[in-house]
Design a protein around this motif. Structure first.
Motif, PDB file in Angstrom:
ATOM      1  N   ASN A 294     -14.599  -8.788  -7.833  1.00 11.13           N
ATOM      2  CA  ASN A 294     -14.618  -7.500  -7.133  1.00 11.13           C
ATOM      3  C   ASN A 294     -15.084  -7.619  -5.686  1.00 11.13           C
ATOM      4  O   ASN A 294     -15.173  -6.626  -4.972  1.00 11.13           O
ATOM      5  N   SER A 295     -15.407  -8.829  -5.231  1.00  4.73           N
ATOM      6  CA  SER A 295     -16.064  -8.969  -3.929  1.00  4.73           C
ATOM      7  C   SER A 295     -15.157  -8.640  -2.751  1.00  4.73           C
ATOM      8  O   SER A 295     -15.650  -8.371  -1.652  1.00  4.73           O
ATOM      9  N   SER A 296     -13.838  -8.676  -2.948  1.00  2.00           N
ATOM     10  CA  SER A 296     -12.910  -8.362  -1.859  1.00  2.00           C
ATOM     11  C   SER A 296     -12.264  -6.991  -2.021  1.00  2.00           C
ATOM     12  O   SER A 296     -11.435  -6.591  -1.207  1.00  2.00           O
ATOM     13  N   ARG A 297     -12.651  -6.264  -3.054  1.00  5.26           N
ATOM     14  CA  ARG A 297     -11.945  -5.047  -3.450  1.00  5.26           C
ATOM     15  C   ARG A 297     -11.738  -4.048  -2.314  1.00  5.26           C
ATOM     16  O   ARG A 297     -10.634  -3.521  -2.117  1.00  5.26           O
ATOM     17  N   LEU A 298     -12.789  -3.737  -1.555  1.00  3.04           N
ATOM     18  CA  LEU A 298     -12.672  -2.682  -0.551  1.00  3.04           C
ATOM     19  C   LEU A 298     -11.842  -3.110   0.657  1.00  3.04           C
ATOM     20  O   LEU A 298     -11.481  -2.265   1.480  1.00  3.04           O
ATOM     21  N   LEU A 299     -11.515  -4.392   0.761  1.00  2.00           N
ATOM     22  CA  LEU A 299     -10.603  -4.809   1.827  1.00  2.00           C
ATOM     23  C   LEU A 299      -9.229  -4.167   1.669  1.00  2.00           C
ATOM     24  O   LEU A 299      -8.509  -3.975   2.659  1.00  2.00           O
ATOM     25  N   LEU A 300      -8.848  -3.833   0.427  1.00  2.00           N
ATOM     26  CA  LEU A 300      -7.589  -3.107   0.234  1.00  2.00           C
ATOM     27  C   LEU A 300      -7.606  -1.790   1.000  1.00  2.00           C
ATOM     28  O   LEU A 300      -6.595  -1.363   1.566  1.00  2.00           O
ATOM     29  N   ASP A 301      -8.768  -1.133   1.038  1.00  2.00           N
ATOM     30  CA  ASP A 301      -8.864   0.144   1.742  1.00  2.00           C
ATOM     31  C   ASP A 301      -9.002  -0.047   3.240  1.00  2.00           C
ATOM     32  O   ASP A 301      -8.462   0.748   4.024  1.00  2.00           O
TER      33      ASP A 301
ATOM     34  N   PRO B  97     -15.011   1.414   4.254  1.00  3.94           N
ATOM     35  CA  PRO B  97     -13.613   1.428   4.697  1.00  3.94           C
ATOM     36  C   PRO B  97     -13.165   2.737   5.318  1.00  3.94           C
ATOM     37  O   PRO B  97     -12.225   2.746   6.125  1.00  3.94           O
ATOM     38  N   TRP B  98     -13.802   3.864   4.965  1.00  2.00           N
ATOM     39  CA  TRP B  98     -13.389   5.140   5.549  1.00  2.00           C
ATOM     40  C   TRP B  98     -13.707   5.211   7.043  1.00  2.00           C
ATOM     41  O   TRP B  98     -13.040   5.920   7.785  1.00  2.00           O
ATOM     42  N   SER B  99     -14.710   4.465   7.484  1.00  2.00           N
ATOM     43  CA  SER B  99     -15.038   4.452   8.915  1.00  2.00           C
ATOM     44  C   SER B  99     -14.434   3.248   9.630  1.00  2.00           C
ATOM     45  O   SER B  99     -14.296   3.258  10.854  1.00  2.00           O
TER      46      SER B  99
ATOM     47  N   TYR C  53     -10.757   3.786  -2.561  1.00  2.00           N
ATOM     48  CA  TYR C  53     -12.221   3.790  -2.459  1.00  2.00           C
ATOM     49  C   TYR C  53     -12.952   3.573  -3.776  1.00  2.00           C
ATOM     50  O   TYR C  53     -14.159   3.791  -3.844  1.00  2.00           O
ATOM     51  N   THR C  54     -12.268   3.163  -4.811  1.00  2.00           N
ATOM     52  CA  THR C  54     -12.948   2.923  -6.081  1.00  2.00           C
ATOM     53  C   THR C  54     -13.199   1.431  -6.266  1.00  2.00           C
ATOM     54  O   THR C  54     -12.473   0.589  -5.735  1.00  2.00           O
TER      55      THR C  54
END
Length: 848
Positions: A33-40, A344-346, A543-544
């Protein structure tokens, strides 16, 4: 004065060892899961995503030369869940799930020659029963060869899918389990033979011959080193496995087997998983121990590991787990990264400029890579390390530690010195048979902490200190305490990729908030996104971050819904442990809010599940070390029999019952926190109304969870409680904005439940009263930190004492122990004095 003499003799450079002796630099592990938010980041702020990848993989001297993907199994593998590429033997592999495989594709656009590797954490559900005996003490004999082919097909289909989807072929495969204690030698040999002879079942145009040449890397053990001994003893194994690696240990086996594999058999040896620096250097330089940019688990410590692991066990590649932490902080092993990317939202991300430059002391001054890339070689006779320790190098730190790297034509060389002790050391070099000319000048590049407390933390990072011209082939190089130096013949004074520049995000941070009232909402339709948005992400919602199971968007009755995909039948054979399915979403800067979820229970899957068929909402999650729904301090759970629970910090504080629950219907579940007041509703009916008077928690993200059922979520809406402010900014206790005086002790490198692994302790002292001062613009602030014993504070705002004898709340890590609200919305000056007892500060939350 500590002094060391050594010889740099170009005639001793081994050019016949091929990849066993090439300096490969560093690698990036994408896993758990360590790269997950890179998708966003990729979709919401592509400029930030590209900047992160360029920092790591770009430029004339790329830091990362290999990207390793640890294949997921739809179960938590320490910091979260990585999705499986296949969920049945008949599946076509989907490499768009998770971030890893497309991360390789995007990194290869920047660095086409980037090497790649894969291995597995465990076994996805469809292999669970067949491979159950892999968790015994003798899997090599207990796992039947009859089940090998199904496992091989998972690897094969995944490799083929990566090629078909993204156009690249994997370079290295470890067939065994990640961090196995008992390597499966028969399986590894069988796999190597199978892949090298496989000629059928490939799509048209697939490069079969290249596939057959994929290299084996094994066995990715953790601390254990018996695989090297077996490689020496078993020629058949040795022939099939050209690269070996193990984790978190700089030493060789007792028989020096890994050194023999490199020196005698020319095998690659990798440090195939190691830490990134823990606690950013900008905080470390403020620690009370005076270690500057050094200390255990610092950038200097990791640099020493790189040197010692080559000297002791011939490791020529060091892989970071992780290089980028693109998960929500608070999970297991968090605050261990070169780049933190959880907003990621910012588009904001944070770089450990100190840790990064410590690594660039190697890669900026030597070409990293493999033999066919003309990579530089280790000059083994001019490398040494006497630092004590096998993982954390924490004693004899004053011992010599240096590494010499040489270009294959011997015209240039670089020597990297690390001194993470309080004593200086001088190195006396004798230089012969090397260099483009006699007495070739050496530029001395140095990194060290700031000279004065008022200086910027990076004011002396990777700068040219001097140029030394050897006299009669001799030179002396001085290395200051808690510093590192690279002495190089390369003239890089004007190379902008080498000259130090502080790396910062292109974006300022901001709180996730859709408008004045709505913090976040998602109905999973994504009408404002391109048509391929979901397909490109393997149907991952925005964002999940999954912490157990797998939550993906599926079509039901012509509409997108979020569904938990893993039933008991397809539950993985865990790596270590995994709790029931849950996901995390949102911003840990949220305070008072209501979560409204439209959902439907699974009324078709009937099974004996150990966790039951339920749905739950968790509020104010900050720490999620075990990946559980109940990691949130407040949880509302509803089971299909109508039983309801209100849970606070893993204890049931309320029981209720919903009569006549219709499993075929869609239900509306709400759970809100307003200060210490919790309210839970089911289909418009109040279920719990609870006031927490025992160390309440006041901020954090949202968690959603279910059992191993196909629970569906149609919509999530997170609303701010009217007119209640959010946390505008969180300051670490060692942030520049905080000013300390008096009797404080500042500590770094602590556990992962502390923000940035730092704490400040103030002990009341009649002569040196601990004081903290800061200014901010807003309506309030909170002081965060574990309090184990009573203390008393004097709180002063804008020159007025608002409390002479404030008693902070006793509580756990990341707990708001002091909360001041209701100030005028303007700039305020705050002073905190510790009047009695011992007070601990972890962070300061500034409230709008």
């Amino acid at each position: 004065m500590n002094e060391t003499n050594f010889i740099i003799d170009g005639d001793k450079l081994d050019l016949n060892a091929l990849n066993a002796n090439t300096f490969k630099g560093f690698g990036y592990i994408s896993c758990n899961n360590s790269s997950r938010l890179l998708l966003d980041y990729k979709w919401e702020h592509r400029d930030s995503y590209d900047q992160i990848l360029t920092i790591l993989f770009g430029g004339r001297h790329p830091l990362m030369r290999l990207l390793k993907v640890e294949m997921g199994i739809d179960a938590n593998t320490s910091s979260g869940t990585e999705p499986a590429t296949m969920r049945s033997l008949d599946d076509e592999a989907n490499v768009r799930r998770g971030a890893g495989f497309q991360l390789i594709a995007d990194a290869k656009k920047i660095q086409p020659e980037l090497k790649t590797a894969i291995l597995r954490w465990g076994e996805p559900g469809f292999l669970r029963k067949k491979w159950a005996k892999v968790k015994t003490n003798n899997p090599d004999n207990n796992v039947s060869e009859k089940v090998y082919e199904d496992m091989y097909q998972w690897y094969k289909k995944t490799i083929v899918a990566a090629y078909e989807t993204y156009g690249y072929l994997i370079d290295y495969v470890d067939p065994d389990r990640n961090e196995t204690k008992h390597p499966m030698y028969n399986w590894i040999k069988w796999f190597a033979d199978r892949i090298s002879n496989d000629q059928s079942g490939f799509p048209n145009g697939f490069p079969i011959q290249q596939y057959q040449q994929i290299k084996m890397i094994a066995a990715d053990q953790n601390y254990e080193r018996d695989f090297g001994d077996q490689m020496i003893a078993d020629k058949a194994l040795r022939v099939r496995v050209p690269a070996v690696g193990f984790h978190y240990n700089t030493d060789d086996s007792r028989n020096k087997s890994f050194t023999k594999l490199a020196d005698d058999y020319h095998h690659e040896v990798w440090y195939s998983e190691g830490i990134a620096p823990m606690t950013f250097g900008k905080y470390r330089v403020k620690a009370s121990n005076g270690d500057g940019i050094g200390g255990v688990q610092s950038g200097l410590d990791v640099a020493n590991r790189l040197i010692k692991s080559y000297v002791n066990s011939r490791r020529s590649l060091y892989l970071f787990q992780p290089a980028v932490s693109a998960y929500y902080p608070g999970v297991n092993y968090s605050h261990k990264e070169l780049i933190a990317a959880s907003r990621p939202w910012s588009g904001f991300f944070d770089v450990d400029n100190v840790g990064m430059q410590c690594m660039k002391h190697f890669t900026d001054f030597a070409k990293a890579g493999w033999d066919d890339e003309n990579a530089w070689r280790y000059l083994t006779s001019a490398c040494d390390s006497g630092i004590g320790g096998t993982e954390n190098l924490d004693h004899h730190t004053e011992a010599p530690s240096y590494m010499t790297l040489v270009s294959p034509d011997r015209r240039n060389y670089s020597v990297i010195f690390v001194n993470d002790s309080a004593q200086p050391r001088t190195y006396h070099l004798s230089i012969k048979n090397i260099g483009s000319r006699a007495n070739q000048p050496l530029d001395i590049w140095e990194s060290i902490g700031p000279e004065n407390s008022s200086d910027a933390y990076d004011s002396r990072m990777k700068r040219i200190r001097e140029t030394i011209v050897p006299i009669d082939h001799k030179a002396s190089i001085f290395v200051q305490p808690h510093s590192m130096v690279t002495a190089t013949t390369l003239d890089l004074k004007h190379d902008e990729d080498v000259i130090y520049h502080r790396i910062e995000s292109l974006h300022n941070d901001r709180v996730l908030q859709d408008d004045s009232d709505i913090l976040y909402t998602d109905d999973f339709q994504y009408r404002d996104y391109p048509s391929d948005y979901l397909a490109s992400r393997g149907n991952t919602p925005r964002y999940t971050a999954d912490q157990g199971g797998a939550f993906e968007i599926v079509q039901r009755h012509g509409k997108n819904v979020l569904q938990q995909m893993i039933s008991e039948k397809y539950r993985a054979l865990d790596w270590e442990y995994s709790f029931a399915p849950s996901l995390t979403v949102g911003d840990d800067h949220w305070r008072d809010y209501e979560v409204a979820v439209s959902m439907k229970f699974d009324d078709h899957t009937w099974q004996n599940s150990p966790t039951g068929n339920y749905f739950g909402i968790g509020l104010r999650e900050l720490t999620d070390v075990k990946g559980r729904l109940e990691s949130a301090p407040y949880v509302f759970k509803v089971s299909i029999d109508g039983a309801c629970q209100l849970i606070k910090e893993d204890k049931v504080v309320g029981l209720a019952y919903v009569d006549g629950l219709d499993l075929s219907a869609e239900h509306q579940i709400k759970f809100s926190a307003d200060g210490n007041h919790l309210l839970a509703e089911f289909d418009g009916e109040k279920v719990f109304d609870f006031v927490d008077t025992d160390n309440p928690k006041f901020s954090g993200r949202v968690k959603l969870g279910s059992g191993y059922y196909h629970t569906r979520i149609n919509k999530i809406m997170i609303k701010k409680i009217a007119d209640h402010p959010v946390i505008s900014y969180r300051l670490d206790n060692l942030d520049d904005a905080l000013n300390y005086s008096g009797n404080w002790t500042h500590v770094c490198g602590l556990g992962n439940t502390k923000w940035n692994r730092t704490l400040s302790h103030g002990e009341a002292d009649g002569e040196k009263t601990p004081k903290l001062r800061f200014s901010f613009n807003g309506t309030g602030f909170s002081l965060i930190g574990r309090q184990e014993s009573p203390s008393r504070l004097k709180l002063t705002v804008d020159g007025q004492v608002i409390d002479w004898n404030y008693q902070p709340q006793i509580g756990a890590d990341r707990t708001e122990n002091t909360k001041i609200l209701g100030l005028q919305s303007e700039t305020h000056q705050v002073e905190i004095s510790v009047e009695s007892g011992n007070y601990t500060l972890d962070a300061v939350d500034l409230i709008d």
